[in-house]
Design an enzyme around this catalytic site. Structure first.
Site, short mmCIF file in Angstrom:
data_model
loop_
_atom_site.label_atom_id
_atom_site.label_comp_id
_atom_site.label_asym_id
_atom_site.label_seq_id
_atom_site.Cartn_x
_atom_site.Cartn_y
_atom_site.Cartn_z
N LEU A 10 -29.45 36.07 -21.89
CA LEU A 10 -29.00 36.84 -20.47
C LEU A 10 -28.02 37.65 -20.44
O LEU A 10 -27.82 38.47 -19.56
CB LEU A 10 -28.93 35.48 -19.66
CG LEU A 10 -30.15 34.47 -19.36
CD1 LEU A 10 -29.50 33.38 -18.76
CD2 LEU A 10 -31.39 34.97 -18.74
N TRP B 210 -23.63 38.55 -21.85
CA TRP B 210 -22.38 38.28 -22.70
C TRP B 210 -20.97 38.64 -21.93
O TRP B 210 -21.12 39.65 -21.04
CB TRP B 210 -22.31 38.99 -23.82
CG TRP B 210 -22.49 40.48 -23.89
CD1 TRP B 210 -23.13 41.35 -23.44
CD2 TRP B 210 -21.01 41.53 -24.06
NE1 TRP B 210 -22.85 42.77 -23.44
CE2 TRP B 210 -21.36 42.67 -23.74
CE3 TRP B 210 -19.88 40.94 -24.41
CZ2 TRP B 210 -20.36 43.56 -23.90
CZ3 TRP B 210 -18.76 42.04 -24.51
CH2 TRP B 210 -19.31 43.09 -24.15
N VAL C 114 -24.54 34.18 -23.06
CA VAL C 114 -25.27 33.35 -22.29
C VAL C 114 -26.69 33.64 -22.53
O VAL C 114 -26.96 34.62 -22.54
CB VAL C 114 -24.90 33.55 -20.87
CG1 VAL C 114 -25.86 32.51 -19.98
CG2 VAL C 114 -23.46 33.40 -20.47
N ASP D 108 -11.08 35.48 -10.71
CA ASP D 108 -11.90 36.62 -11.47
C ASP D 108 -13.01 36.77 -10.59
O ASP D 108 -14.22 36.94 -11.27
CB ASP D 108 -12.08 35.73 -12.79
CG ASP D 108 -12.65 37.03 -13.98
OD1 ASP D 108 -12.29 38.05 -13.47
OD2 ASP D 108 -13.36 36.66 -14.72
#
Length: 178
Positions: A45, A47, A53, A170
Site C-alpha cells: 500500500l 511506505w 504498509v 505529524d
C-alpha cells in the site's frame, strides 16, 4: 524486493534498497504470512521513513487489513511502542469508532533477517489527502469536500486533545486518510 529494483531510478514513490538491512525495513513478499499464518500479504500500500504498509488478508476473521511493519532499529522500535500505546489508548476512549481516528486492531512482533519488527494491523482506509489534492491537479478541491474533510479532521483533533490528552504532531496531507 518490495517493488524496488536496482535498474529503476530512486524516487520519492519508493523506499531505498539500501534501507533493507539490519535495523531497516523487513523484506516483504507477496504471499508471505505473519502471526502464525493469520495475515497473508496481498500487495504493497505504501511506505514511509519508519515503515512499509501492506494490504493483507485476515485468514482468521476474513476480510482485509493494513499491515504496518516498522524498521527494526532500536529507536524505531521505541517509537513504535509509543505509537502502539497511544493507538490503544485512543481505541479505548472511542470504542464505537466515531471520532475519525485510524483504528489499530492488532499488534505483534515479527522476527526477520534484519531484526525484530513491531507490526501493527489497521482497518483498511482509502487514499490520503495528498492523493486527492493531486487528483484535482493542485488547483483546489471543491468546497463541499473541503467542508466535510475539515469538520471530520477538527472533530478528530478535538477528541484526541480533550478526551485522550494527545496532541497530533505529524498532521500533513499524507497522514489524513480518506
Amino acid at each position: 524486493m518490495s517493488g524496488y529494483s536496482s535498474d529503476s531510478p530512486v524516487s520519492d514513490e519508493e523506499e531505498h534498497e539500501s534501507d533493507y538491512r539490519k535495523g531497516g525495513y523487513h523484506p516483504v513478499y507477496i504471499g508471505e504470512t505473519f502471526k502464525e499464518g493469520r495475515y497473508t500479504v496481498l500487495h504493497k500500500l505504501g511506505w514511509g521513513h519508519f515503515s512499509t504498509v501492506w494490504l493483507v488478508a485476515d485468514e482468521l476473521k476474513g476480510g482485509q487489513a493494513a499491515l504496518k511493519i516498522v524498521k527494526s532499529a532500536d529507536h524505531y522500535t521505541a517509537a513504535a511502542k509509543d505509537e502502539v500505546a497511544i493507538l490503544s489508548h485512543i481505541a479505548e476512549k472511542d470504542p464505537d469508532n466515531k471520532y475519525h481516528c485510524c483504528r489499530m486492531t492488532d499488534t505483534f512482533d515479527h522476527r526477520g533477517p534484519h531484526g525484530k519488527h513491531i507490526c501493527m494491523i489497521f482497518e483498511v482506509l482509502g487514499d490520503n489527502l495528498l492523493t486527492l489534492i493531486r487528483h484535482y491537479d493542485h488547483e483546489g478541491i471543491p468546497i463541499d469536500i473541503i467542508k466535510k474533510l475539515t469538520k471530520e479532521i477538527l472533530e478528530g483533533l478535538d477528541f484526541l486533545h480533550r478526551t485522550c490528552g494527545v496532541i497530533h504532531t505529524d498532521l500533513k496531507p499524507e497522514n489524513v486518510m480518506l
